[in-house]
Write an enzyme that holds these catalytic residues in place. Structure first.
Site, short mmCIF file in Angstrom:
data_model
loop_
_atom_site.label_atom_id
_atom_site.label_comp_id
_atom_site.label_asym_id
_atom_site.label_seq_id
_atom_site.Cartn_x
_atom_site.Cartn_y
_atom_site.Cartn_z
N GLY A 57 -68.61 98.85 2.30
CA GLY A 57 -67.56 99.74 2.67
C GLY A 57 -66.40 99.74 1.64
N GLU B 193 -66.90 80.78 -1.44
CA GLU B 193 -66.68 80.80 -0.01
C GLU B 193 -65.01 80.88 0.13
OE1 GLU B 193 -66.60 76.90 3.21
OE2 GLU B 193 -67.54 76.79 1.16
N ASP C 209 -58.93 91.30 -0.69
CA ASP C 209 -59.10 90.39 0.69
C ASP C 209 -58.46 91.18 1.78
OD1 ASP C 209 -60.57 88.24 1.77
OD2 ASP C 209 -58.60 87.49 2.47
N SER C 210 -59.03 91.58 2.78
CA SER C 210 -58.24 92.30 3.89
C SER C 210 -58.58 91.84 5.25
CB SER C 210 -58.47 93.83 3.71
OG SER C 210 -59.90 93.78 3.29
N PHE D 247 -65.75 101.72 7.81
CA PHE D 247 -66.54 100.55 7.97
C PHE D 247 -65.60 99.44 8.86
CE2 PHE D 247 -64.24 97.61 5.07
CZ PHE D 247 -63.68 98.48 4.46
N GLY D 248 -66.29 98.44 9.06
CA GLY D 248 -65.66 97.13 9.86
C GLY D 248 -65.07 97.75 11.35
N ASP E 255 -62.82 100.14 11.68
CA ASP E 255 -62.18 101.60 11.60
C ASP E 255 -62.29 102.33 13.13
OD1 ASP E 255 -61.11 101.37 9.22
OD2 ASP E 255 -62.97 102.25 8.18
N LYS F 189 -58.03 108.75 4.91
CA LYS F 189 -57.92 107.50 5.29
C LYS F 189 -57.39 106.80 3.67
CE LYS F 189 -59.92 102.90 6.10
NZ LYS F 189 -61.26 102.14 5.80
N HIS G 141 -54.15 100.59 4.32
CA HIS G 141 -53.58 99.34 3.69
C HIS G 141 -54.11 99.23 2.28
CE1 HIS G 141 -57.35 99.17 5.45
NE2 HIS G 141 -57.70 97.72 5.25
P1 ITT Z 1 -65.89 90.36 0.27
O1 ITT Z 1 -65.30 89.00 0.60
O2 ITT Z 1 -67.17 90.39 -0.54
O3 ITT Z 1 -64.79 91.48 -0.30
P2 ITT Z 1 -65.85 90.88 3.06
O4 ITT Z 1 -66.20 91.92 4.20
O5 ITT Z 1 -66.08 89.45 3.58
O6 ITT Z 1 -66.36 91.16 1.58
P3 ITT Z 1 -62.96 90.14 3.60
O7 ITT Z 1 -63.44 88.78 3.64
O8 ITT Z 1 -61.93 90.61 3.17
O9 ITT Z 1 -64.42 90.84 3.02
O10 ITT Z 1 -63.19 90.42 5.11
C1 ITT Z 1 -62.71 91.78 5.41
C2 ITT Z 1 -62.94 92.36 6.68
O11 ITT Z 1 -61.89 93.13 7.54
C3 ITT Z 1 -64.09 93.33 6.52
O12 ITT Z 1 -65.42 92.74 6.54
C4 ITT Z 1 -63.73 94.26 7.60
O13 ITT Z 1 -64.56 94.20 8.55
C5 ITT Z 1 -62.59 94.20 7.79
N1 ITT Z 1 -61.71 95.36 7.20
C6 ITT Z 1 -60.81 95.23 5.99
N2 ITT Z 1 -60.66 96.31 5.60
C7 ITT Z 1 -61.02 97.37 6.46
C8 ITT Z 1 -60.90 98.73 6.68
O14 ITT Z 1 -60.34 99.77 5.71
N3 ITT Z 1 -61.47 99.28 7.63
C9 ITT Z 1 -62.00 98.62 8.54
N4 ITT Z 1 -62.41 97.05 8.43
C10 ITT Z 1 -61.65 96.54 7.32
#
Ligand code: ITT
Length: 207
Positions: free
Chosen positions: A25, A53, A82-83, A165-166, A168, A188, A193
């Site tokens: 995503g 990690e 990182d989000s 994704f995630g 949303d 979006k 963010h």
């Molecule tokens: P990488 O570390 O490989 O980048 P990850 O999915 O593990 O992938 P993070 O550790 O940053 O990434 O986790 C961020 C989670 O927060 C991510 O899996 C989403 O579920 C959520 N997230 C971040 N940005 C988002 C968005 O724009 N919309 C929805 N959920 C989001």
């Protein structure tokens, strides 16, 4: 807030850019946000790089950790993201643990349900939350820059929409009536963010 760790970070020259992420995503969104500016985004996922990690306690710390690992593996300038979702009534949780709340294998319906259950258990009527994004760029000579963005909103239940994704499908940005999961991706990308962090990055590194 933009956090520049370099005194004056180098310009990011359009060309091949390594996106230090394994999240499909995010790869799609980073492509949509950077390709119009002349970047060919190649991801750590495409290249089969190992996933480091995430041991830091902040979004910025984890973003730098991921970008450094990818830059070391490829020798290219690396961009990481990182989000996560920070829920007010949960003291900012799941925050940096947003991906981990989805368990293994990742299941974001489970993660959204866990947030909803925790909100109910908190007894709070406050459903406000924000998405936070830290974008880090690390150059092969060791220079680094980090940019942060946020979008504020409210959580809804049940989840709505199958775009994005995630988390949303449960997030409605302030001033909107539909979730990010129901929203046209371009819309979006104009308010998220990630978009805010990209805007700051562009103003500093592409100006
Ligand atoms: P990488 O570390 O490989 O980048 P990850 O999915 O593990 O992938 P993070 O550790 O940053 O990434 O986790 C961020 C989670 O927060 C991510 O899996 C989403 O579920 C959520 N997230 C971040 N940005 C988002 C968005 O724009 N919309 C929805 N959920 C989001």
């Amino acid at each position: 807030m933009a956090v520049n760790h370099a005194e004056s970070p180098p310009r990011l020259v359009p060309g091949r850019l390594l996106a230090a992420t394994h999240n499909k995503g995010k790869v799609e969104e980073l492509k949509a946000l950077f390709e119009p500016h002349g970047f060919n985004v190649v991801s750590a996922l495409d290249l089969g790089l190992e996933e480091p990690e995430e041991t830091e306690a902040t979004f910025t710390g984890n973003a730098l950790l991921k970008a450094r690992a990818a830059m070391r593996a490829c020798g290219l300038p690396a961009l990481s993201d990182d989000s996560g979702l920070a829920v007010t009534a949960l003291g900012g949780e799941p925050g940096i643990y947003s991906a981990r709340w989805a368990g293994e294998p990742r299941d974001f319906y489970r993660a959204m349900q866990r947030v909803e259950d925790a909100l109910k258990a908190s007894g709070s009527a406050d459903r406000s939350a924000k998405f936070v994004c830290a974008l880090a760029v690390v150059w092969p000579d060791g220079q680094e820059a980090v940019f942060e963005g946020e979008v504020h909103g409210q959580l809804v239940w049940p989840p709505r929409g199958d775009r994005g994704f995630g988390y949303d499908p449960v997030f409605v940005a302030t001033g909107e009536t539909i979730t990010f999961g129901e929203m046209d991706p371009e819309r979006k990308h104009a308010m998220s963010h990630r978009a805010e962090a990209v805007k700051k990055l562009r103003a500093t590194l592409l100006a």
